[in-house]
Design a protein around this motif. Sequence first.
Motif, PDB file in Angstrom:
ATOM      1  N   PHE D 205       0.766  -1.190   0.056  1.00  0.00           N
ATOM      2  CA  PHE D 205      -0.038   0.172   0.175  1.00  0.00           C
ATOM      3  C   PHE D 205       1.010   1.254  -0.072  1.00  0.00           C
ATOM      4  O   PHE D 205       0.639   2.184  -0.964  1.00  0.00           O
ATOM      5  N   GLY D 206       2.035   1.270   0.939  1.00  0.00           N
ATOM      6  CA  GLY D 206       2.643   2.377   1.109  1.00  0.00           C
ATOM      7  C   GLY D 206       3.404   2.747  -0.209  1.00  0.00           C
ATOM      8  O   GLY D 206       3.207   4.097  -0.534  1.00  0.00           O
ATOM      9  N   ARG D 207       4.167   1.601  -0.748  1.00  0.00           N
ATOM     10  CA  ARG D 207       4.977   2.032  -1.651  1.00  0.00           C
ATOM     11  C   ARG D 207       4.115   2.862  -3.208  1.00  0.00           C
ATOM     12  O   ARG D 207       4.790   3.418  -3.751  1.00  0.00           O
ATOM     13  N   ARG D 208       2.785   2.319  -3.011  1.00  0.00           N
ATOM     14  CA  ARG D 208       1.884   2.789  -4.219  1.00  0.00           C
ATOM     15  C   ARG D 208       1.421   4.053  -3.861  1.00  0.00           C
ATOM     16  O   ARG D 208       0.742   4.880  -4.634  1.00  0.00           O
ATOM     17  N   ASN D 209       1.401   4.635  -2.693  1.00  0.00           N
ATOM     18  CA  ASN D 209       0.834   5.874  -2.226  1.00  0.00           C
ATOM     19  C   ASN D 209       1.780   6.865  -1.579  1.00  0.00           C
ATOM     20  O   ASN D 209       1.093   7.296  -0.548  1.00  0.00           O
ATOM     21  N   LYS D 210       2.890   7.133  -2.031  1.00  0.00           N
ATOM     22  CA  LYS D 210       3.815   7.972  -1.684  1.00  0.00           C
ATOM     23  C   LYS D 210       4.191   7.862  -0.131  1.00  0.00           C
ATOM     24  O   LYS D 210       4.342   8.986   0.420  1.00  0.00           O
ATOM     25  N   MET D 211       3.992   6.625   0.449  1.00  0.00           N
ATOM     26  CA  MET D 211       4.158   6.359   1.826  1.00  0.00           C
ATOM     27  C   MET D 211       5.355   5.030   1.939  1.00  0.00           C
ATOM     28  O   MET D 211       4.785   4.092   2.567  1.00  0.00           O
ATOM     29  N   ALA D 212       6.248   5.061   1.178  1.00  0.00           N
ATOM     30  CA  ALA D 212       7.034   3.712   0.787  1.00  0.00           C
ATOM     31  C   ALA D 212       7.624   3.273   2.141  1.00  0.00           C
ATOM     32  O   ALA D 212       7.807   2.306   2.447  1.00  0.00           O
ATOM     33  N   SER D 213       8.063   4.276   3.033  1.00  0.00           N
ATOM     34  CA  SER D 213       8.536   3.612   4.447  1.00  0.00           C
ATOM     35  C   SER D 213       7.615   3.467   5.471  1.00  0.00           C
ATOM     36  O   SER D 213       6.682   3.902   5.579  1.00  0.00           O
ATOM     37  N   PRO D 214       8.047   2.438   6.021  1.00  0.00           N
ATOM     38  CA  PRO D 214       7.164   2.109   7.409  1.00  0.00           C
ATOM     39  C   PRO D 214       6.961   3.367   8.466  1.00  0.00           C
ATOM     40  O   PRO D 214       5.880   3.674   8.754  1.00  0.00           O
ATOM     41  N   VAL D 215       8.069   4.033   8.604  1.00  0.00           N
ATOM     42  CA  VAL D 215       7.828   5.199   9.401  1.00  0.00           C
ATOM     43  C   VAL D 215       6.906   6.177   8.914  1.00  0.00           C
ATOM     44  O   VAL D 215       5.960   6.688   9.814  1.00  0.00           O
ATOM     45  N   LYS D 216       6.874   6.393   7.575  1.00  0.00           N
ATOM     46  CA  LYS D 216       5.699   7.294   6.897  1.00  0.00           C
ATOM     47  C   LYS D 216       4.361   7.038   7.317  1.00  0.00           C
ATOM     48  O   LYS D 216       3.382   7.745   7.557  1.00  0.00           O
ATOM     49  N   LEU D 217       4.078   5.710   7.025  1.00  0.00           N
ATOM     50  CA  LEU D 217       2.773   4.967   7.398  1.00  0.00           C
ATOM     51  C   LEU D 217       2.486   5.078   8.777  1.00  0.00           C
ATOM     52  O   LEU D 217       1.370   5.453   9.222  1.00  0.00           O
ATOM     53  N   MET D 218       3.269   5.088   9.632  1.00  0.00           N
ATOM     54  CA  MET D 218       3.082   4.995  11.204  1.00  0.00           C
ATOM     55  C   MET D 218       2.952   6.498  11.472  1.00  0.00           C
ATOM     56  O   MET D 218       1.765   7.027  12.200  1.00  0.00           O
ATOM     57  N   GLU D 219       3.524   7.570  10.721  1.00  0.00           N
ATOM     58  CA  GLU D 219       3.184   8.918  10.831  1.00  0.00           C
ATOM     59  C   GLU D 219       1.822   9.248  10.571  1.00  0.00           C
ATOM     60  O   GLU D 219       0.877   9.850  11.000  1.00  0.00           O
ATOM     61  N   TRP D 220       1.291   8.655   9.363  1.00  0.00           N
ATOM     62  CA  TRP D 220       0.116   8.878   8.830  1.00  0.00           C
ATOM     63  C   TRP D 220      -0.931   8.327   9.820  1.00  0.00           C
ATOM     64  O   TRP D 220      -2.012   8.997   9.847  1.00  0.00           O
ATOM     65  N   LEU D 221      -0.691   7.126  10.533  1.00  0.00           N
ATOM     66  CA  LEU D 221      -1.773   6.626  11.414  1.00  0.00           C
ATOM     67  C   LEU D 221      -1.696   7.804  12.632  1.00  0.00           C
ATOM     68  O   LEU D 221      -2.850   8.035  13.376  1.00  0.00           O
ATOM     69  N   ARG D 222      -0.654   8.082  12.985  1.00  0.00           N
ATOM     70  CA  ARG D 222      -0.304   9.140  14.243  1.00  0.00           C
ATOM     71  C   ARG D 222      -1.453  10.318  13.953  1.00  0.00           C
ATOM     72  O   ARG D 222      -2.081  10.883  14.721  1.00  0.00           O
ATOM     73  N   ASP D 223      -1.261  10.718  12.672  1.00  0.00           N
ATOM     74  CA  ASP D 223      -1.890  11.997  12.233  1.00  0.00           C
ATOM     75  C   ASP D 223      -3.535  11.855  12.002  1.00  0.00           C
ATOM     76  O   ASP D 223      -4.154  12.946  11.955  1.00  0.00           O
ATOM     77  N   ASN D 224      -3.860  10.500  11.640  1.00  0.00           N
ATOM     78  CA  ASN D 224      -5.320  10.345  11.072  1.00  0.00           C
ATOM     79  C   ASN D 224      -6.072   9.663  11.596  1.00  0.00           C
ATOM     80  O   ASN D 224      -7.490   9.707  11.937  1.00  0.00           O
ATOM     81  N   ALA D 225      -5.481   8.482  12.769  1.00  0.00           N
ATOM     82  CA  ALA D 225      -6.523   7.657  13.621  1.00  0.00           C
ATOM     83  C   ALA D 225      -6.381   8.583  14.992  1.00  0.00           C
ATOM     84  O   ALA D 225      -5.640   8.861  15.621  1.00  0.00           O
ATOM     85  N   VAL D 226      -7.698   8.905  15.260  1.00  0.00           N
ATOM     86  CA  VAL D 226      -8.045  10.063  16.151  1.00  0.00           C
ATOM     87  C   VAL D 226      -8.682   9.508  17.738  1.00  0.00           C
ATOM     88  O   VAL D 226      -9.806   8.844  17.241  1.00  0.00           O
ATOM     89  N   PRO D 227      -7.997   9.560  18.578  1.00  0.00           N
ATOM     90  CA  PRO D 227      -8.959   8.958  19.677  1.00  0.00           C
ATOM     91  C   PRO D 227     -10.208   9.692  20.004  1.00  0.00           C
ATOM     92  O   PRO D 227     -10.334  10.767  19.695  1.00  0.00           O
ATOM     93  N   ALA D 228     -11.164   8.789  20.798  1.00  0.00           N
ATOM     94  CA  ALA D 228     -12.691   9.320  20.631  1.00  0.00           C
ATOM     95  C   ALA D 228     -12.558  10.712  21.249  1.00  0.00           C
ATOM     96  O   ALA D 228     -13.470  11.351  20.835  1.00  0.00           O
ATOM     97  N   ALA D 229     -12.001  10.771  22.497  1.00  0.00           N
ATOM     98  CA  ALA D 229     -12.013  12.030  23.224  1.00  0.00           C
ATOM     99  C   ALA D 229     -11.640  13.301  22.211  1.00  0.00           C
ATOM    100  O   ALA D 229     -12.452  14.316  22.388  1.00  0.00           O
ATOM    101  N   LYS D 230     -10.501  13.053  21.532  1.00  0.00           N
ATOM    102  CA  LYS D 230     -10.128  14.272  20.499  1.00  0.00           C
ATOM    103  C   LYS D 230     -11.131  14.183  19.534  1.00  0.00           C
ATOM    104  O   LYS D 230     -11.686  15.596  19.165  1.00  0.00           O
ATOM    105  N   TRP D 231     -11.740  13.231  18.860  1.00  0.00           N
ATOM    106  CA  TRP D 231     -12.606  13.189  17.837  1.00  0.00           C
ATOM    107  C   TRP D 231     -13.985  13.961  18.199  1.00  0.00           C
ATOM    108  O   TRP D 231     -14.293  14.661  17.257  1.00  0.00           O
ATOM    109  N   LYS D 232     -14.386  13.758  19.545  1.00  0.00           N
ATOM    110  CA  LYS D 232     -15.435  14.704  19.865  1.00  0.00           C
ATOM    111  C   LYS D 232     -15.442  16.029  19.753  1.00  0.00           C
ATOM    112  O   LYS D 232     -16.432  16.719  19.448  1.00  0.00           O
ATOM    113  N   LYS D 233     -14.388  16.554  19.797  1.00  0.00           N
ATOM    114  CA  LYS D 233     -14.097  17.990  19.758  1.00  0.00           C
ATOM    115  C   LYS D 233     -13.940  18.467  18.408  1.00  0.00           C
ATOM    116  O   LYS D 233     -13.674  19.823  18.102  1.00  0.00           O
ATOM    117  N   MET D 234     -13.510  17.686  17.528  1.00  0.00           N
ATOM    118  CA  MET D 234     -13.123  17.989  16.025  1.00  0.00           C
ATOM    119  C   MET D 234     -14.469  18.318  15.255  1.00  0.00           C
ATOM    120  O   MET D 234     -15.673  17.975  15.522  1.00  0.00           O
TER     121      MET D 234
END
Lengths: 381, 182, 69, 271
Positions: D205-234
Motif C-alpha cells: 500500500f505505502g509504496r504505491r501511495n507515496k508512503m514507501a517507508s514504514p515510518v511514513k505510514l506510522m506517521e500517517w496513522l499518528r495524524d489520522n487515527a484519532v482517539p474518541a475524546a479528541k474526535w468529539k471536539k473535532m
Amino acid sequence: MSNDHSGRIRMMQGNEACAEGALVAGCRFFAGYPITPSTEVAEHLSVKFPKIGGRFIQMEDEIAAMGAIIGASLTGMKSLTATSGPGFSLKQENIGYACMAEVPCVIINVMRGGPSTGMPTLPAQMDVQQARWGTHGDHGIIVLSASSAQESYEQTIRAFNLAEKYMTPVILLLDEIVGHTTEKVIIPDESKIEIVNRRKPAEKPKDYLPYRETEDCIPTLAPFGTGYRYNVTGLCHNETGFPTNDNKIIGKLVHRLVKKIVMHADDIIEVKKTMLDDAEIGIFAYGSVSRSARSAVLKCREMGIKAGLLEPKVLWPFPKKEVLAMARKVKAIIVPELNMGQMAREVELASRCAVPVHKLGRVDGNPIDPREIVDMIKGVV
Amino acid sequence: MMERYEIRLSGSGGQGLILAGKILAEAAAIYEGRNAVQTQSYGPEARGGASKAEVVISDGEIDYPKALELDLLLSLTQESCRKYSGDLKKGGILIIDSGLVKDLPKGEFKVYSLPITEIATEKVGKAVVTNIVALGILTRIAGVISEESVKKAILARVPKGTEELNMKAFDEGFRAGNELLS
Amino acid sequence: MAEEQSASKKPAVIRIKLEWCKGCEICVAFCPKKVLVMEGGKAKVENPGDCIKCMLCELRCPDFAITVE
Amino acid sequence: MFNYLEYIREKNFPHIWCAGCGDGIVLKAILRAIEKSGISLDETVMVSGIGCSSRTPGYVDMNTLHTTHGRAIPFATGVKHGNPKLNVIVITGDGDATAIGGNHLIHAARRNIDITVLLYNNYIYGMTGGQCSPTTPTGSRAATAPFGNIEPPFNTSGLAIAAGASFVARADVYNVANCEKMIAMALAKKGFSLVEILTPCPTAFGRRNKMASPVKLMEWLRDNAVPAAKWKKMTEEERRGRMETGVLMDVDKPEYTAEYEKLVTSLRTGK
C-alpha cells in the motif's frame, strides 16, 4: 440387517433415515443451509438435536455450513451437513480443506438435476464425478451410495464410521427418489450396530505430532481444548501441522492423502451382487436406478435371459476388481444411470475392454423404468 | 399373495395428498406387515399445480418404487386427471371428484365419480379433510387394505385434537364408497 | 513518564535480536530520547543512558526483536 | 518486560511479514491482552482465513486453525458452537472479512455468537501483491487500481455495528497501548466482538501511495487515527479523511451459544 425382524420397524423417508442414522452414529453437530431436495435432513435434526444436547445451526450459506462442520469436528464432535447439487458445488473448496487437513465429517448430497439450478424437485445422478473430483488438487475421497430408506440409515452410520476411522470427509450420495421415498426401515438394536470413534493420541502433548507418519497413513488429531496445542492448515504442511515449502515433505503429504484411501480400499469398498454368478448380461447400477435394475433382472430371468446386477454401495474408491471380475464372465455390461454416462466411463476403464459396455442414460428428470433396461438387454442379446 | 398394487393420488399441491399417501403406506406396512413404498412428485411450488403421491403395496419385495401400471388412480382436479391418467391399466379403477373433474379420460377402466370435496365441506364441515374423505372412499373401493388399518394409520399421523374430525371424515368417505358399490 | 523515570532507578537494558530485526526503523523514528540508531540496516542501541523505559520501541517493534528491561 | 516467548512458537520465527508490517505489532498487543484477560491457552482457539494477517495463528502457542479464504468466521462458529467453553479468536484482514467473507461477518454479528474478531485493516490485499480491497480509500492506488481507486471504501466497524455486534472498537498500531486495551475489552466481552485494527502495509500500500517507508505510514496513522475524546471536539472539516478510534459500540445482549443452551435445558426439563 434388513432380515433382522427383532428390530423396530418404522416408515421413513430416505432423508429422515439419514438423520436417524446420524443420531445412532453419534453425530451431535449439524450445520446446513436449506436446499431442495435435501432439506428434510436438516429439519429432522433441528427437532431432535436440542432435545439431546446435540448442536444444530442453520448457517448463512452452503460454504459457511461446510466450514462450520469442520470447525466443530475439530472440537471432537461428529459433524454432518446435507445439501444438493448447487450447494454441493459451493461446498467444494472446504471439502478439499477437510481432505487436506484430514478432518472427519459427513456430507450428504441428495442429487437433483443440473447443471446449475437445474431440476430442484426431480431426480438425477449427475454429481457422481463431482463427488470424486469436485474439489481441486489430488486427494483420496470416500463416496457412498444408498438406494432405499434402509440403506440411507445404514450408509449414514457407515459414512461416520469411515470418516472417523480414516480421518477424512465422507460423501453420501442419495438421489431425489431415494431421499423422498417413504418405506420400511428396520431399526436394529443399538448394541448390534458397530460404531467407530476417532483414535486419541497416545503420547503426551509435548511429544505430540498431529500428522505423524504412520504405517496406516492415518493421522491422529486431538480435539481442540484437550491440552494438545497444534496447528491445522489447508496449506501443505509437515508432521507438526505447520505450512512448509519443502518439496520432499509436500510430495510425501499428497502421496499419503491418496494412499490413505487406496491402501484401505478393500476395507472400504462394498458391492451387492444379484444373480451374477451365471449371468451373461451384467448390469452396473447404483442409487434408485439399482432398484429398476433389480426389477429388470427378475423380468429377464422370467423370460429366460440370464441377467445379473452389480450394485456398488461405495462409488469411490471405485470397485475396479469387482467390475473386472464381472466383465470377464459376462458377454456385455449395461450401465443405466441418471446422467450421460459418468460411471459408465469408469466401468469401461475397469473392464479393460473385455466386453462391450452399453450406456443407458437419462437426464430429463424421469426415473429409469425397469422396462427400458429390459428392452436394452433384449437388444443386446 | 399380492404381487404389486399401485395407487396414485393426484390433485393440486396443498390438498394433503402426500400425507394421504404416507397414511396408506403406513397402514399397509406397519399395521398389516406388508411392504409398502410411497413416493411423490411435485413442482417447486407448495400450493397449486398438479401434484401426485404414489403408493406401491406388495407382499413381496418392492424394487422399483414408482408406479408402472396403475391399479387405482384418485384425481381431485381436472388438470391432475388429464396429466396422470395415462398409466392406468386395463380394468383399473379411477376415482374422481365429480364436482371438479368433468372431462373423463378414455380407456378401459372403472370410473367411480363422487363429490369428494363437497362431502368434506358439507357433511364433515371442513374442506381441509378432503384427503381423509378420499382415503375412506378409496379404502372401500380398492379393498386391498382393511378399514381398521387405515384408521389406525390416520390416528397416528394427524395432529392431536383432530382425531374425531378425521375419523368422521374417513367414515363419511367410506360410507359414500359403500353406497356406490351396493 | 516522569513517574516511570523515578520509579526505575536501574539503567535500562535494551536488547536487540539482530537475526529477527528486519530494519523497519520504527523504533528509531519514534524513540522520544533518540536512544536508537540504524546501522547496517538494523537497529542499534546508541545512547542507553538516555532511555526512560517508555517501552515504545518494544511495543512497536513488529519483529519481536527489541526488549527493554 | 513482557515475556513473549511464553506465548509464541519460537521455532517459526522470524515471521514472514515484511519489514515495517504492522501485523507483528498487533500480534504482540494480542498476546499482552490475552495475558491480561487470564484466559488459558489450552482453552483458546485462534482461527484465521487467508492473507497476511491470517498467518498469525502459526506463531502463537495455542489451538490454531488456518482456514480457507474468507471463511474463518464460519469455521470459528463451528468451533464455538461445538464446544462453547473454548475462547475463540478470529484473525482476519480487510479483504478476507469484508470482501469474500463479508456475508459471514454480517451473520456472526447478527447471531451475536461469542467470538472475538480482530480485523487487521491495511487497506490492501498484501499477500497477493497489492490489489485494491473493499477498504482501499477512494483515489488510492493499487495493483488493480493503477489510476486510483474509483470505488468508495467500506466503513467496516459501522457494518459490524449495523449487523448487531455487541462490541465494536477501532484501534491502530501507532497508539499501541489503546490497541492492546481494545483487544482486552473485546476478549472480555460475552458476545460477538470486533476490533478493526488499522495497520500499515508499507510494501503493497505505502509504496504505491507515496508512503514507501514504514515510518511514513506510522506517521500517517499518528495524524489520522484519532482517539474518541479528541474526535468529539473535532469539526466535520477536521474529521474528513480521518478515523475515530476507541470503543464504538458496547452493549449487552443475548449470546448465541448461551441461548442455544437455554433451549436445550428447557426442552430437557420442560421448563
